[in-house]
Write a protein that holds these residues in place. Structure first.
Motif, short mmCIF file in Angstrom:
data_model
loop_
_atom_site.label_atom_id
_atom_site.label_comp_id
_atom_site.label_asym_id
_atom_site.label_seq_id
_atom_site.Cartn_x
_atom_site.Cartn_y
_atom_site.Cartn_z
N CYS A 69 0.88 -1.18 0.00
CA CYS A 69 0.00 0.00 0.00
C CYS A 69 0.91 1.22 0.00
O CYS A 69 1.64 1.45 0.96
CB CYS A 69 -0.90 -0.02 1.23
SG CYS A 69 -1.91 1.46 1.46
N ALA A 70 0.89 2.00 -1.10
CA ALA A 70 1.79 3.15 -1.20
C ALA A 70 1.22 4.18 -2.16
O ALA A 70 0.33 3.89 -2.95
CB ALA A 70 3.17 2.71 -1.67
N GLY A 71 1.78 5.38 -2.09
CA GLY A 71 1.44 6.42 -3.05
C GLY A 71 1.92 6.02 -4.43
O GLY A 71 2.83 5.20 -4.58
N LYS A 72 1.32 6.62 -5.47
CA LYS A 72 1.66 6.24 -6.83
C LYS A 72 3.14 6.41 -7.15
O LYS A 72 3.70 5.64 -7.91
CB LYS A 72 0.83 7.04 -7.82
CG LYS A 72 -0.63 6.65 -7.82
CD LYS A 72 -1.43 7.45 -8.81
CE LYS A 72 -2.89 7.04 -8.76
NZ LYS A 72 -3.72 7.83 -9.64
N LYS A 73 3.78 7.41 -6.57
CA LYS A 73 5.19 7.67 -6.86
C LYS A 73 6.09 7.02 -5.82
O LYS A 73 7.31 7.20 -5.83
CB LYS A 73 5.45 9.16 -6.91
CG LYS A 73 4.57 9.83 -7.94
CD LYS A 73 5.32 10.75 -8.79
CE LYS A 73 4.37 11.27 -9.86
NZ LYS A 73 4.99 12.15 -10.75
N GLY A 87 -5.73 0.57 -7.93
CA GLY A 87 -6.56 1.77 -7.88
C GLY A 87 -7.41 1.85 -6.62
O GLY A 87 -8.06 2.85 -6.36
N ASN A 88 -7.39 0.79 -5.81
CA ASN A 88 -8.17 0.78 -4.56
C ASN A 88 -7.41 1.56 -3.49
O ASN A 88 -6.25 1.26 -3.22
CB ASN A 88 -8.41 -0.65 -4.08
CG ASN A 88 -9.27 -1.44 -5.03
OD1 ASN A 88 -10.14 -0.91 -5.69
ND2 ASN A 88 -9.00 -2.72 -5.12
N VAL A 89 -8.07 2.53 -2.90
CA VAL A 89 -7.45 3.34 -1.85
C VAL A 89 -7.34 2.50 -0.58
O VAL A 89 -8.31 1.93 -0.11
CB VAL A 89 -8.27 4.62 -1.58
CG1 VAL A 89 -7.71 5.40 -0.40
CG2 VAL A 89 -8.31 5.50 -2.83
N ASP A 94 -3.55 11.83 5.61
CA ASP A 94 -2.88 13.04 5.12
C ASP A 94 -2.44 12.87 3.67
O ASP A 94 -2.26 13.83 2.95
CB ASP A 94 -1.69 13.40 6.00
CG ASP A 94 -0.76 12.22 6.22
OD1 ASP A 94 -1.18 11.07 6.01
OD2 ASP A 94 0.40 12.45 6.61
N CYS A 95 -2.27 11.64 3.19
CA CYS A 95 -1.91 11.32 1.81
C CYS A 95 -2.84 10.21 1.34
O CYS A 95 -3.46 9.55 2.14
CB CYS A 95 -0.48 10.80 1.73
SG CYS A 95 0.77 11.95 2.27
N THR A 96 -2.88 10.00 0.03
CA THR A 96 -3.65 8.88 -0.51
C THR A 96 -2.67 7.82 -0.98
O THR A 96 -1.71 8.12 -1.68
CB THR A 96 -4.54 9.35 -1.67
OG1 THR A 96 -5.40 10.38 -1.21
CG2 THR A 96 -5.39 8.20 -2.20
N ALA A 97 -2.93 6.59 -0.58
CA ALA A 97 -2.11 5.45 -1.00
C ALA A 97 -3.04 4.38 -1.57
O ALA A 97 -4.23 4.33 -1.24
CB ALA A 97 -1.31 4.90 0.17
N TYR A 98 -2.47 3.53 -2.43
CA TYR A 98 -3.26 2.55 -3.16
C TYR A 98 -2.70 1.14 -2.98
O TYR A 98 -1.49 0.96 -2.86
CB TYR A 98 -3.26 2.89 -4.65
CG TYR A 98 -3.77 4.27 -4.93
CD1 TYR A 98 -5.12 4.49 -5.17
CD2 TYR A 98 -2.92 5.36 -4.91
CE1 TYR A 98 -5.60 5.77 -5.39
CE2 TYR A 98 -3.39 6.65 -5.14
CZ TYR A 98 -4.73 6.84 -5.39
OH TYR A 98 -5.20 8.11 -5.59
N LEU A 161 -6.36 10.41 -17.70
CA LEU A 161 -7.57 9.69 -17.28
C LEU A 161 -7.49 8.25 -17.72
O LEU A 161 -7.20 7.97 -18.88
CB LEU A 161 -8.81 10.36 -17.89
CG LEU A 161 -10.16 9.73 -17.56
CD1 LEU A 161 -10.48 9.93 -16.09
CD2 LEU A 161 -11.25 10.33 -18.42
N GLU A 162 -7.70 7.31 -16.79
CA GLU A 162 -7.84 5.89 -17.12
C GLU A 162 -9.19 5.47 -16.62
O GLU A 162 -9.48 5.54 -15.44
CB GLU A 162 -6.74 5.07 -16.45
CG GLU A 162 -5.40 5.24 -17.10
CD GLU A 162 -4.35 4.29 -16.55
OE1 GLU A 162 -4.71 3.38 -15.77
OE2 GLU A 162 -3.19 4.46 -16.93
N ASN A 163 -10.02 5.06 -17.52
CA ASN A 163 -11.40 4.70 -17.18
C ASN A 163 -11.57 3.21 -17.30
O ASN A 163 -11.16 2.60 -18.21
CB ASN A 163 -12.35 5.43 -18.12
CG ASN A 163 -13.79 5.18 -17.80
OD1 ASN A 163 -14.14 4.20 -17.15
ND2 ASN A 163 -14.62 6.06 -18.25
#
Length: 163
Positions: A69-73, A87-89, A94-98, A161-163
């Protein structure tokens, strides 16, 4: 025999070892499709976790990421594994990780991880998801849940955008 194995890559068990969902798909009767029961399997030895996270817990380096579970970068995989961001949070304080997976590459491919690159320190980027007309009508709004109609979704500059 008569079935081929398809690994979905979806993790179905992730405690002391990682296991993946798979399907056995019936082969076309005209093909020479064989199962793989003639090969020996491997005892569960539980390979090393291939997930890596930049800057946590040790700053400035890649660390084994126990929960993948980590940030995109800040997410990466060890060599021989390819990264798949679900893509699941999994964290949104304080940050968003996936959630992400490191999927073993075909041994015949030249699949490499990305540990030769430095990650990016957590700076906690803003949410890049945008939704037209909600909550403020007539303008693009930050979309906290990244859920919108096809004509109401967009991304901030610098994102695709990735849909």
């Amino acid at each position: 025999d008569g079935y081929r194995l398809e690994n979905t890559g979806n993790v179905c068990y992730d405690e002391d070892c990682t296991a993946y969902d798979y399907h056995c798909i019936a082969c076309d009767p005209a093909s020479a499709c064989m199962g793989n029961l003639d090969e020996d399997g491997e005892d569960y030895g539980c390979e090393e976790n291939a997930c890596r996270e930049w800057g946590y817990p040790k700053e400035g380096e890649w660390n084994v990421d126990e929960d993948c579970c980590a940030g995109k970068k800040q997410m990466a995989c060890a060599d021989g594994y390819r990264l798949e961001n679900t893509g699941n949070v999994c964290y949104d304080e304080d940050c968003t990780a996936y959630d992400y997976h490191c999927i073993a590459c075909d041994p015949a491919s030249a699949c490499m991880g990305n540990l030769d690159e430095d990650g990016e320190d957590y700076g906690c980027e803003e949410n890049a998801c945008r939704e037209w007309g909600y909550p403020k009508e007539g303008e693009w709004n930050v979309d906290e849940d990244c859920c919108a109609g096809k004509k109401q979704m967009a991304c901030a500059d610098g994102y695709r955008l990735e849909n």
